[in-house]
Design a protein around this motif. Structure first.
Motif, short mmCIF file in Angstrom:
data_model
loop_
_atom_site.label_atom_id
_atom_site.label_comp_id
_atom_site.label_asym_id
_atom_site.label_seq_id
_atom_site.Cartn_x
_atom_site.Cartn_y
_atom_site.Cartn_z
N ILE A 148 0.80 -1.22 0.00
CA ILE A 148 0.00 0.00 0.00
C ILE A 148 0.83 1.26 0.00
O ILE A 148 0.34 2.34 -0.29
N THR A 149 2.11 1.17 0.33
CA THR A 149 2.94 2.38 0.31
C THR A 149 3.87 2.39 -0.89
O THR A 149 4.81 3.18 -0.97
N GLY A 150 3.62 1.50 -1.83
CA GLY A 150 4.40 1.50 -3.06
C GLY A 150 5.62 0.62 -3.03
O GLY A 150 6.38 0.57 -4.00
N ASN A 151 5.83 -0.09 -1.91
CA ASN A 151 6.96 -1.00 -1.85
C ASN A 151 6.71 -2.24 -2.70
O ASN A 151 5.60 -2.75 -2.74
N ALA A 152 7.73 -2.72 -3.42
CA ALA A 152 7.55 -3.87 -4.30
C ALA A 152 7.31 -5.13 -3.46
O ALA A 152 7.88 -5.28 -2.37
N LEU A 153 6.43 -6.03 -3.94
CA LEU A 153 6.11 -7.25 -3.20
C LEU A 153 6.88 -8.44 -3.77
O LEU A 153 6.89 -8.67 -4.98
N SER A 154 7.52 -9.18 -2.88
CA SER A 154 8.18 -10.42 -3.31
C SER A 154 7.21 -11.58 -3.06
O SER A 154 6.19 -11.42 -2.40
N ALA A 155 7.58 -12.74 -3.59
CA ALA A 155 6.74 -13.93 -3.36
C ALA A 155 6.66 -14.23 -1.87
O ALA A 155 5.63 -14.67 -1.37
N TRP A 156 7.76 -13.95 -1.16
CA TRP A 156 7.77 -14.22 0.28
C TRP A 156 6.74 -13.35 1.00
O TRP A 156 6.06 -13.79 1.92
N ASP A 157 6.61 -12.08 0.57
CA ASP A 157 5.59 -11.21 1.16
C ASP A 157 4.20 -11.81 0.99
O ASP A 157 3.35 -11.71 1.87
N MET A 158 4.00 -12.42 -0.16
CA MET A 158 2.68 -13.01 -0.43
C MET A 158 2.44 -14.24 0.43
O MET A 158 1.31 -14.56 0.79
N VAL A 159 3.53 -14.96 0.77
CA VAL A 159 3.38 -16.13 1.64
C VAL A 159 3.05 -15.67 3.06
O VAL A 159 2.14 -16.19 3.69
N VAL A 160 3.79 -14.68 3.52
CA VAL A 160 3.58 -14.21 4.89
C VAL A 160 2.21 -13.54 5.00
O VAL A 160 1.47 -13.78 5.95
N GLY A 161 1.89 -12.69 4.03
CA GLY A 161 0.54 -12.15 3.97
C GLY A 161 0.33 -10.79 4.57
O GLY A 161 -0.80 -10.42 4.85
N LEU A 162 1.39 -10.00 4.77
CA LEU A 162 1.19 -8.64 5.26
C LEU A 162 0.89 -7.73 4.07
O LEU A 162 1.64 -6.79 3.77
N ILE A 163 -0.18 -8.03 3.37
CA ILE A 163 -0.58 -7.29 2.17
C ILE A 163 -2.08 -7.03 2.27
O ILE A 163 -2.78 -7.71 3.02
N PRO A 164 -2.60 -6.07 1.53
CA PRO A 164 -4.04 -5.84 1.60
C PRO A 164 -4.83 -6.97 0.95
O PRO A 164 -4.35 -7.60 0.00
N GLY A 165 -6.01 -7.20 1.49
CA GLY A 165 -6.86 -8.28 0.96
C GLY A 165 -7.99 -8.53 1.91
O GLY A 165 -8.13 -7.83 2.93
N SER A 166 -8.84 -9.52 1.63
CA SER A 166 -9.89 -9.89 2.58
C SER A 166 -9.24 -10.30 3.90
O SER A 166 -8.09 -10.75 3.91
N ILE A 167 -9.98 -10.18 4.99
CA ILE A 167 -9.36 -10.27 6.32
C ILE A 167 -8.54 -11.54 6.52
O ILE A 167 -7.41 -11.49 6.96
N GLY A 168 -9.10 -12.68 6.17
CA GLY A 168 -8.42 -13.91 6.53
C GLY A 168 -7.62 -14.58 5.43
O GLY A 168 -7.00 -15.61 5.65
N GLU A 169 -7.64 -14.00 4.24
CA GLU A 169 -7.13 -14.78 3.11
C GLU A 169 -5.70 -14.43 2.71
O GLU A 169 -5.16 -15.05 1.80
N THR A 170 -5.06 -13.48 3.40
CA THR A 170 -3.78 -13.02 2.87
C THR A 170 -2.61 -13.93 3.22
O THR A 170 -1.70 -14.09 2.44
#
Lengths: 404, 449
Positions: free
Chosen positions: A240-262
C-alpha cells in the motif's frame, strides 16, 4: 459440573412439549448438547457408535480457521498503521489490538445474525439446531474486506442463510457454499463495498484508536486489483505504500486483501489440522492447487496481458486462492462426494479460478465464482462417476449371462 | 497362498470383554421358546396347540407362504403357550421341557448318492431349513429356487466375535457332513481366514476354499461373495452360518435334531467371559446370573455390538445365536464439552480423537449415540469401511427416496443390512443405516414377489 447437570435436569421439563418454555426447546437443546454429550442410546442398528459427531467436526474446522483469523486481525492493524505512517512507533500489542477491535464486531454480528436465523428455523421445524453455521459464521468475516459495513454484511448473511441454506432443508442439504453466497450477494448488490481500492485497508480509527493521516503515495489496491489496472507488460505488484512485493511477502501475507485470506502460512496451519483429522479431503485440496497451477502455466506460455504473465505460484499465493482451496472447496456438502469426482471437481475448480482471473476484465478475483460454479456442477460430476459404476455392474451381469 | 483375497477397507473395533477359551455347560432350563421375530419377514402358521406333547424335532410352526419350511421344537416336552401380540400376531411358542430329551427320528440318507432334492427335503422336514438364508434380501431361503452357489464364512471379524475354530473343536465330522450335503444342492464356497489352523477348515472337501485376510467386515459372508462371485440381478446365493452347519451335520450323521450350540459370552460388563454350550431357545437368564457388573444400567445384546438385537436378560436364546454381549447402556454418563475435549477413553476412526495413536487399547463403549441426528454431511466416511464396489451413500439415498431402478443399478442385491453396520458405526450424522437398508430390501422384495 455436577451442579450444572442438576440445574439442567431441573429446568429441562419446562422446555419439553407442554412445558412453559417449550417455544425455546431447540435453543435449550442446543445449549444442553453444547455442554454435555447427548446420552440418548441407540434404538436400532449398531449398539455402539463412533464418538465423532457433527459438533466435533465443525469445531475442528473452526479451530482450523483460528490462525487465519488471528493473523487477519494482526494484518488489519498492520496495514492501518502502515497507511498512516506510524508503524515503526507502535508495538505488536497495539497493532493486534487495533485489528482485534476492527474484526471482532464482524465475527460477533456474523454469529448473531446467522445463528439467530438458525435458532428460529430449528424451533419452527421442531428440530435440533444444526452446527453448519458455526463454520460459515467464521468464514464470512474472513472473506470480506475490512471496510465492509456491518449492516450490509447482516443483510447478506440473512439472505444467504435463508435462501442458500434453509430453503433447501438446512445444513447438509444446501447446493451452494453459504459463506460464498454471502460474498456473492455483497459482490453484486454492493459492489462498491466489495471491490476497488478503498475497502481493503482500514484507514479510519476504531473506537478512537489509531487516529492518523494517510501517508502520501498510499494506494489501497490489492495485488490482483493492481493487475487489472496494469495495461501492458508484466505488472509490478506493490504494497500500500508502493513497496515492491516479493513472493515471500505473499506467503507471509502482510498485504491488503480480505481479512483472513492473505497469509498462506496461517492457511497452511489450518490445512494441516483439516488434513490430519481427515475432515477435509486432500484430493480436492491438492487438485485445486494442481488445476490452478497448470492453468496459470498454460497462460504464462501463451501470455500477452499482465494477468496472463503473472507467475503460476503468485496466482496461488495471491487473493483467495489458497483460502478457497483449503476451506471452501473442501466443504463436503457442496463439493463432489465421490472419490474420483473429487479430483475432477478440484482440477476444474482450479482451472476456472485462474481462467476467470485472467480472461475476465471485470473481476480481479475468480475463486469465489469458480467455487460457486463448481458447486453447481458437483452433482453432475458425481452422476458421471456413479454412472460408470452402474455400467460396470450391468456389464458384469451381461458377461455372466453370456457364459450360461 | 495362491488365491488370498485381502480386504483393504474396514475397521477393527477393539473392545474389552473378549470371550476366554473355556467351555462350560449350563443346567437345562425348563422353558424353551421358538421366537418368531428371530426370522425376519416370516408369516408363521401355528401347527402345535397348547397341551401337545412334542419331541425335539416336532413341528411347531411353518411358513405360511412356503409350508414346507418348518420350525421345530428344540427339545421334547409339552407346548404350554402360543403367545400372540397385536392383531393376533404370533410372538412365540413356549415348550416346557421333559426331564429327558427325546428326539423325533429321521431316516439317515446316503450323502454319496442323495440328490439335491433329497437333501433339501431332509433339511426341510427336520426343521433345519431356516438355517439357510438367501441373498439378495437376507431372508430364509426359498426352497423352490435354485441358488448359483452356497457361501459359508468360517470366521467372524466383528467386535468380540467368537472364534469359530474353538467352537468347531470336536465337531469337525458334523461340519464336513453338512458341507457334503449342501454340495449336493449347489457348489459350496468356504471362506477361510488366512491364519486358520484347523485342518477341518483348511482341508475341507467338496468345497471351493477362498482365503481371506483383512479387517472387519472381511468375515462377513456378503463381502466374501462380492469378491468371489458378485450377485447380479436375478441370481440367488444361499448362505449358512458355520455353527448352524454343525447342527445340520448332526442330522446327517446321527439322524437327530440336536439344537445345542456353543455361544460366546462377551462384553465389558460380563464378569466371567467364555463359551457355553446351551440349547437353542433356552432361557438366557442363568448365563447372566451373578455374572454381570452391578450398579449400572446394562444393555444385553443377542449377537455382536454392531448387528445384534437388544434383548432382555429374561428372554430366550435366538435361533441363530453365536454370541451374547453385555455393554453399559451409558444413560447415566454426562460428558462435558464433548465437541472439543480430548476424550481419551473414546474410540473414533476420526483423527480428531487420539484413539488412532493407541491401536492396542481395548475400549469400553456404551450404547450412546454420542451426537445428534443430522443430514449426511461428511463424504467418504462410509466408503472407508465398506469393502464393496458400491457407493454406500448413493445407494442409501436411492433407498430413502424409494427409487427402485436406482437401487438395483447401484447394487442393492449384493448387500445385507449387516454389511452396513460399520457404516452406521462411523457415521457422523448418526443415521440408522441398517434400518434403512432393511426397509429397502423389504420394499424391493415386495415389489419383486
Amino acid at each position: 459440573m455436577k451442579a450444572l447437570r442438576n440445574l439442567l435436569d431441573k429446568v429441562k421439563p419446562s422446555f419439553e412439549p407442554g412445558g412453559k418454555l417449550s417455544a425455546f426447546q431447540s435453543v435449550f437443546d442446543g445449549f444442553e448438547t453444547f455442554l454435555f454429550v447427548p446420552n440418548t442410546t441407540s434404538k436400532t442398528g449398531t449398539h455402539i457408535h463412533d464418538s465423532i459427531d457433527s459438533k466435533r467436526v465443525m469445531s475442528m474446522v473452526v479451530l482450523a480457521l483460528i490462525p487465519a483469523l488471528l493473523f487477519g486481525m494482526y494484518n488489519v492493524g498492520y496495514q492501518h498503521y502502515l497507511a498512516i505512517g506510524t508503524l515503526p512507533s507502535v508495538s505488536f500489542g497495539e497493532i493486534f489490538l487495533f485489528g482485534f477491535l476492527a474484526v471482532l464486531p464482524k465475527v460477533i454480528v456474523s454469529y448473531l445474525v446467522g445463528l439467530g436465523i438458525e435458532f428460529v428455523v430449528a424451533q419452527w421445524k421442531h428440530e435440533e439446531i444444526q452446527e453448519g453455521y458455526l463454520v460459515s459464521g467464521m468464514l464470512i468475516p474472513l472473506i470480506l474486506p475490512v471496510e465492509c459495513p456491518l449492516w450490509i454484511m447482516s443483510i447478506a448473511i440473512a439472505f444467504a442463510v435463508i435462501f442458500a441454506k434453509e430453503v433447501f432443508g438446512g445444513t447438509g442439504r444446501n447446493i451452494f457454499n453459504v459463506a460464498l453466497i454471502t460474498r456473492a450477494f455483497l459482490f453484486f448488490a454492493y459492489p462498491s463495498m466489495m471491490s476497488g481500492d478503498n475497502v481493503w485497508v482500514k484507514t479510519g480509527s476504531v473506537f478512537g484508536i489509531g487516529e492518523g493521516q494517510l501517508v502520501d503515495g498510499f494506494t489501497g489496491a490489492t495485488p490482483l486489483g493492481q493487475l487489472m489496472t496494469t495495461s501492458t507488460g508484466e505488472a509490478h505488484l506493490t504494497g500500500i505504500t508502493g513497496n515492491a512485493l516479493s513472493a515471500w511477502d505473499m506467503v507471509v501475507g502482510l498485504i491488503p486483501g480480505s481479512i483472513g485470506e492473505t497469509s498462506v502460512i496461517a492457511i497452511a496451519l489450518g490445512a494441516i489440522l483439516l488434513l490430519a483429522t481427515g475432515i477435509a479431503s486432500w484430493k480436492i485440496m491438492a487438485s485445486v492447487f494442481v488445476g490452478g497451477s497448470l492453468t496459470a502455466l498454460m497462460f504464462n506460455a501463451i501470455g500477452t496481458t499482465p494477468s496472463m504473465l503473472l507467475p503460476w505460484y503468485e496466482h496461488i499465493l495471491l487473493g483467495g486462492f489458497a483460502f478457497g482451496a483449503v476451506f471452501m472447496a473442501t466443504d463436503p456438502v457442496t463439493s463432489a462426494r465421490t472419490e474420483n469426482g473429487k479430483y475432477i471437481f478440484g482440477l476444474l475448480l482450479g482451472f476456472m479460478a485462474v481462467v476467470i482471473r485472467v480472461l475476465n476484465p471485470g473481476y480481479p478475483e475468480g475463486m469465489m465464482l469458480a467455487i460457486l460454479l463448481l458447486n453447481l456442477f458437483a452433482p453432475l460430476i458425481d452422476y458421471v462417476v456413479v454412472q460408470k459404476n452402474i455400467t460396470r455392474r450391468l456389464n458384469r451381469a451381461k458377461v455372466t449371462n453370456d457364459k450360461k | 497362498m495362491a488365491n488370498l483375497i485381502r480386504i483393504r477397507k474396514g475397521l477393527d473395533i477393539k473392545l474389552k470383554g473378549k470371550a476366554v477359551e473355556t467351555l462350560s455347560q449350563v443346567g437345562h432350563s425348563d422353558l424353551f421358546a421358538l421366537t418368531v421375530s428371530d426370522f425376519h419377514g416370516l408369516t408363521p402358521k401355528v401347527i402345535a396347540r397348547p397341551g401337545d406333547v412334542v419331541k425335539a424335532g416336532s413341528v411347531l410352526l411353518c411358513d405360511k407362504n412356503h409350508q414346507e419350511v418348518k420350525f421345530v421344537s428344540p427339545v421334547s416336552g409339552t407346548v404350554v403357550a402360543v403367545n400372540r401380540g397385536d392383531k393376533r400376531k404370533v410372538l412365540d411358542v413356549l415348550v416346557k421341557a421333559d426331564s429327558t430329551n427325546e428326539f423325533e427320528s429321521f431316516a439317515r440318507i446316503d450323502l454319496s448318492k442323495a440328490s439335491g432334492e433329497e437333501v433339501k427335503t431332509h433339511l426341510l422336514n427336520a426343521g433345519m431349513w431356516p438355517f439357510i438364508k438367501q441373498r439378495p434380501y437376507d431372508l430364509i431361503a426359498n426352497p423352490q429356487e435354485a441358488p448359483k452357489a452356497i457361501f459359508i464364512s468360517t470366521f467372524d471379524t466383528a467386535p468380540l466375535a467368537p472364534d469359530f475354530e474353538f467352537v468347531l473343536k470336536g465337531q469337525e465330522v458334523d461340519f464336513q457332513a453338512a458341507l457334503n450335503a449342501l454340495a449336493r444342492i449347489a457348489p459350496v464356497h468356504l471362506g477361510v481366514h488366512e491364519n486358520a489352523q484347523s485342518s477341518a477348515l483348511k482341508n475341507a472337501s467338496n468345497v471351493t476354499i477362498h482365503t481371506f485376510a483383512g479387517k472387519h467386515p472381511a468375515g462377513n459372508v456378503g463381502v466374501q461373495i462380492h469378491h468371489v462371485s458378485p450377485i447380479n440381478k436375478g441370481e440367488i446365493v444361499w448362505v449358512v452360518n458355520p455353527q448352524d452347519l454343525i447342527i445340520m451335520g448332526r442330522l446327517f450323521n446321527k439322524g437327530v435334531t440336536d439344537f445345542s450350540r456353543i455361544v460366546a459370552l462377551t462384553g465389558s460388563e460380563i464378569v466371567k467371559t467364555g463359551y457355553v454350550k446351551i440349547q437353542s431357545g433356552s432361557l438366557i437368564s442363568p448365563l447372566f446370573k451373578s455374572n454381570v457388573t452391578k450398579g449400572k444400567t446394562l444393555r444385553y445384546i443377542s449377537g455382536n455390538v454392531l448387528t445384534g438385537t437388544q434383548v432382555t436378560p429374561e428372554s430366550y436364546l435366538n435361533f441363530y445365536a453365536n454370541q451374547l454381549t453385555v455393554i453399559p447402556e451409558g444413560t447415566e454418563k454426562h460428558e462435558m464439552f464433548g465437541w472439543i475435549m480430548p476424550r481419551l477413553n473414546q474410540f473414533s476412526i476420526n483423527h480428531s480423537y487420539f484413539s488412532w495413536l493407541l491401536p492396542k487399547k481395548e475400549y469400553v463403549l456404551d450404547a450412546r449415540i454420542k451426537g445428534g441426528h443430522r443430514a449426511l454431511i461428511m463424504s467418504n466416511e462410509l466408503d472407508k469401511v465398506f469393502p464393496f464396489d458400491i457407493f454406500p451413500e448413493i445407494l442409501l439415498k436411492a433407498i430413502i427416496t424409494n427409487n427402485i431402478d436406482q437401487m438395483e443399478a447401484l447394487g442393492i442385491y449384493e448387500v445385507a443390512p449387516e454389511d452396513f453396520a460399520l457404516c452406521e458405526f462411523v457415521d457422523t450424522s448418526k443415521t440408522e443405516i441398517q434400518k434403512i437398508v432393511r426397509e429397502g430390501l423389504d420394499m424391493l422384495f415386495k415389489e419383486m414377489n
